[in-house]
Scaffold this motif. Sequence first.
Motif, short mmCIF file in Angstrom:
data_model
loop_
_atom_site.label_atom_id
_atom_site.label_comp_id
_atom_site.label_asym_id
_atom_site.label_seq_id
_atom_site.Cartn_x
_atom_site.Cartn_y
_atom_site.Cartn_z
N ARG A 119 12.94 -8.91 11.57
CA ARG A 119 12.10 -7.82 11.06
C ARG A 119 10.84 -8.45 10.48
O ARG A 119 10.90 -9.21 9.52
CB ARG A 119 12.84 -7.02 9.99
N LEU A 120 9.71 -8.14 11.08
CA LEU A 120 8.43 -8.71 10.68
C LEU A 120 7.56 -7.63 10.07
O LEU A 120 7.50 -6.50 10.56
CB LEU A 120 7.71 -9.32 11.89
N SER A 178 4.78 1.39 7.13
CA SER A 178 5.69 1.46 6.00
C SER A 178 4.97 0.97 4.74
O SER A 178 3.77 0.66 4.77
CB SER A 178 6.95 0.62 6.28
N MET A 179 5.71 0.90 3.65
CA MET A 179 5.17 0.41 2.38
C MET A 179 6.00 -0.76 1.87
O MET A 179 7.24 -0.71 1.91
CB MET A 179 5.18 1.53 1.33
N LEU A 180 5.32 -1.78 1.42
CA LEU A 180 5.97 -2.92 0.77
C LEU A 180 5.44 -2.95 -0.66
O LEU A 180 4.37 -3.47 -0.93
CB LEU A 180 5.62 -4.21 1.51
N GLY A 181 6.17 -2.31 -1.56
CA GLY A 181 5.65 -2.09 -2.90
C GLY A 181 4.49 -1.11 -2.82
O GLY A 181 4.63 0.00 -2.30
N ARG A 182 3.31 -1.52 -3.28
CA ARG A 182 2.12 -0.66 -3.18
C ARG A 182 1.26 -1.01 -1.97
O ARG A 182 0.15 -0.48 -1.80
CB ARG A 182 1.28 -0.81 -4.46
N PHE A 239 9.35 -15.82 1.37
CA PHE A 239 8.06 -15.41 0.81
C PHE A 239 7.85 -13.89 0.92
O PHE A 239 6.75 -13.41 0.72
CB PHE A 239 6.92 -16.13 1.53
N GLY A 240 8.91 -13.16 1.21
CA GLY A 240 8.79 -11.73 1.46
C GLY A 240 8.78 -10.84 0.23
O GLY A 240 8.92 -9.63 0.37
N GLY A 287 18.39 -6.31 5.87
CA GLY A 287 19.02 -5.25 5.10
C GLY A 287 18.09 -4.51 4.16
O GLY A 287 18.51 -3.57 3.48
N ARG A 288 16.85 -4.89 4.13
CA ARG A 288 15.90 -4.27 3.21
C ARG A 288 15.52 -2.86 3.70
O ARG A 288 15.24 -2.66 4.88
CB ARG A 288 14.65 -5.14 3.14
#
Length: 453
Positions: free
Chosen positions: A284-285, A256-260, A217-218, A240-241
């Motif tokens: 990694r959460l 950090s940023m996850l997309g916007r 679901f990430g 690995g992201r």
Amino acid sequence: MDTQSVITRTITVSGGRFAPGHLGELTQHLPFEMVDEALTATRTTQSRLRDLPSRVVVYLLLAACLFPEIGYPGVWRKLTASLTGLPLVIPTTSGLAQARRRIGVAPLRWLFDLLRGPAATVGQRGTWWRGLLVCAIDGTTLTVPDNPRMLARFTKHRGNHGGTGYPQIRLVALLACGTRTLIDAVFGPTTTGETTYTPHLLRSLRPGMILLADRNFGAKDLITEIADTGADVLVRLKNGRKMPVLARYPDGSYLSMLGRLLVRVVECEITISTTAGRHTGVYRLATTLTDHQHYPAAELITLYHHRWEIETAYLELKSSILGGRVLRARTPAGAEQEIYALLVTYHLLRTAMADATNTQPDIDPDRASFTIAYQAARDQLIQAANVIADTVIDLVGTIGRHILANLLPARRLRVCPRIVKRAISKYQARGPNIDRTSYKATVGVDILTPADP
């Protein structure tokens, strides 16, 4: 002189042809008026009084989920076992089938939408964390009969050794951790993935919730959609992201940023130690909870472990209730009806369990045995016991008293290999030298500090 004692028992049920329409003590959580309202709202109330009124058929469908090992005529015998002396009909198998088709899916879906939601709790452990309702999301599959009508809508999974053999339905559920009550659910063909079904569940998310989810679901767009509901998220990401480091915090997490979407990331190494050796994995959460002082990284790592409660709920549905069986229904519409009945029945059991443990807030809801609740509910149905509540409401009830008298011990961490212990095949495909021992374990957690990109 010999003496004899006579024990009498009074059974209070609905009158006339409606008498078999009950669910034992669980009827108090799903009273007659509620079922009648569902039938009225979906326009499925019988136009004339039949031997099998629509209300009775709804209870029959729900009772069948407590007795999946027998057919509908057998379930009817369970419902009427204690109704001696009443002028009851004995419906034929075809008559029961016609009655189920007559009411269709709509009233069961209506009841699920009415009942679903987190159970009321008094701050029990595992249910709330730092003022947030802990929820989890995940998917599973249910197996249906292999016939042309089912195959016209549902498919078989491809895989080794010929695949699944039976068509399957994908179920994705949103669960309240701790009480494991169902907040929402969606299901359909397995040709659609879990993340594609998930947007249908967003209607049930709101501020004050924290949603736990695994790596599947990430996806950045999906996490952003979830965050837009006001609910917070704690999701595992693939190691690995590439995640940019915008700011570092004293607890080892970083911004950090996850997309916007602005998120906080915690990377850790978890080591499980047993007498047989050690196993280490890197997690990694990512979370929308960016306040590192109010939501420490170490607590987030511990919290994420509660995601496994939805796996336990699926085990209860598929193993404790269904016993690994294929669903009864022979048509897609019948399967949809049966799944909604299964979800309603599971939710009623979990509500009864939550009511029992809620009377003793110091008890972790995890210590309530689902098997005890399930078996007690079956017994109460056969006896037609406690169908109508007294004027003084008993919040615990007979089911709850069985639960509280048979609490599970406090859970200890144990590990066991995830392999089939008794396969269908008589051949040992993985060889005879597999260690199947369940070991006591200890866990060590080290928060990692990644280098700047």
